[in-house]
Design a protein around this motif. Structure first.
Motif, PDB file in Angstrom:
ATOM      1  N   ARG A  74       0.825  -1.208   0.000  1.00 38.33           N
ATOM      2  CA  ARG A  74       0.000   0.000   0.000  1.00 38.33           C
ATOM      3  C   ARG A  74       0.867   1.268   0.000  1.00 38.33           C
ATOM      4  NH1 ARG A  74      -5.635  -0.986   3.430  1.00 38.33           N
ATOM      5  NH2 ARG A  74      -6.625  -2.088   1.696  1.00 38.33           N
ATOM      6  N   LEU A  75       1.975   1.235   0.712  1.00 36.89           N
ATOM      7  CA  LEU A  75       2.869   2.393   0.682  1.00 36.89           C
ATOM      8  C   LEU A  75       3.413   2.610  -0.733  1.00 36.89           C
ATOM      9  CD1 LEU A  75       4.842   1.872   4.014  1.00 36.89           C
ATOM     10  CD2 LEU A  75       3.161   3.668   3.535  1.00 36.89           C
ATOM     11  N   LEU A  76       3.803   1.527  -1.385  1.00 38.06           N
ATOM     12  CA  LEU A  76       4.285   1.638  -2.762  1.00 38.06           C
ATOM     13  C   LEU A  76       3.182   2.158  -3.675  1.00 38.06           C
ATOM     14  CD1 LEU A  76       6.503   1.205  -4.850  1.00 38.06           C
ATOM     15  CD2 LEU A  76       5.763  -1.188  -5.036  1.00 38.06           C
ATOM     16  N   ALA A  77       1.967   1.664  -3.477  1.00 43.44           N
ATOM     17  CA  ALA A  77       0.839   2.123  -4.290  1.00 43.44           C
ATOM     18  C   ALA A  77       0.668   3.633  -4.209  1.00 43.44           C
ATOM     19  CB  ALA A  77      -0.445   1.430  -3.831  1.00 43.44           C
ATOM     20  N   LEU A  78       0.845   4.179  -3.022  1.00 46.95           N
ATOM     21  CA  LEU A  78       0.659   5.625  -2.829  1.00 46.95           C
ATOM     22  C   LEU A  78       1.746   6.441  -3.505  1.00 46.95           C
ATOM     23  CD1 LEU A  78      -0.417   5.484   0.918  1.00 46.95           C
ATOM     24  CD2 LEU A  78      -1.901   5.850  -1.070  1.00 46.95           C
TER      25      LEU A  78
END
Length: 231
Positions: A74-78
């Motif tokens: 999720r951090l990468l997605a952001l």
């Protein structure tokens, strides 16, 4: 059963490859430190940013990564999403799913603040009964205090902070304290009152601060930031 198209197969392979890369970067020591702060991933953020830099903006992949529910994913997605591609309801749902501090922080700072729906979400979140959601509303309000204070009732914000910050849950308390400090730093006409509120409430007065860092205690924070600007 519908057949998987070549494009879907490729997308699935890319997702699997990125997840495998994140899994290979998992460091138990990093996870241990992060878990003490309420986070749920063990990937060094510098290495995570390096992956994002290589991938560049990829909205479809970002959505797939978010849907995994994995903290690092999720951090990468952001980092690789297009903030303006998300609808208001979509962002609201994402925030309510983002319970860990780092995912919550990055979602607000890297995505919601760049969204055309930011102001509408700010107003809706500000008074939300969920203190984690409300903290996002306060974070967006703090951004407006700095960049676009016109139309904000700064005195009214100080009234709310004075009445509610001392007993607020931790995440909300931090967000309110940042807003208090920012009002004091950015708006000289409200500075004395902001400092006075901080002194009376004593929120974060005893918070341990590393050498060379500024205390989050509002009177100290305000004084130091103003001193730097006037130096």
């Amino acid at each position: 059963m519908a057949e998987t198209t070549p494009a879907e197969t490729t997308a699935n392979e890319v997702l699997a490859g990125v997840l495998a890369e994140l899994a290979a970067l998992e460091d138990p020591r990093v996870r241990e430190v992060n878990e003490r702060h309420g986070d749920d991933h063990g990937v060094n953020l510098g290495k995570l940013r390096a992956i994002a830099k290589r991938l560049k903006t990829r909205q479809d992949l970002a959505c797939r990564l978010w849907e995994t529910g994995d903290g690092a994913a999720r951090l990468l997605a952001l980092l690789i999403c297009r903030p303006k591609a998300f609808g208001r309801a979509e962002l609201d749902g994402m925030l309510r799913e983002a319970r860990t501090p780092k995912v919550h922080e990055w979602l607000v700072n890297y995505v919601v603040k760049k969204s055309p729906h930011a102001e509408e979400l700010r107003v809706g979140w500000f008074a939300d009964p969920d203190p984690v959601v409300a903290s996002a509303g306060w974070a967006l309000t703090t951004a407006r205090v700095v960049k676009r204070p016109e139309g904000l009732d700064l005195a009214g914000l100080l009234d709310v902070i004075e009445a509610e910050m001392r007993d607020a849950p931790e995440r909300l308390q931090w967000a309110m304290n940042e807003c208090l400090s920012t009002i004091g730093i950015e708006h000289a006409g409200h500075r004395a009152r902001a400092i006075g509120i901080g002194e009376r409430l004593e929120v974060l007065k005893e918070y341990p601060t590393s050498p060379g860092c500024t205390s989050p205690f509002a009177p100290v924070w305000i004084a130091e930031m103003v001193r730097r600007r006037e130096a």
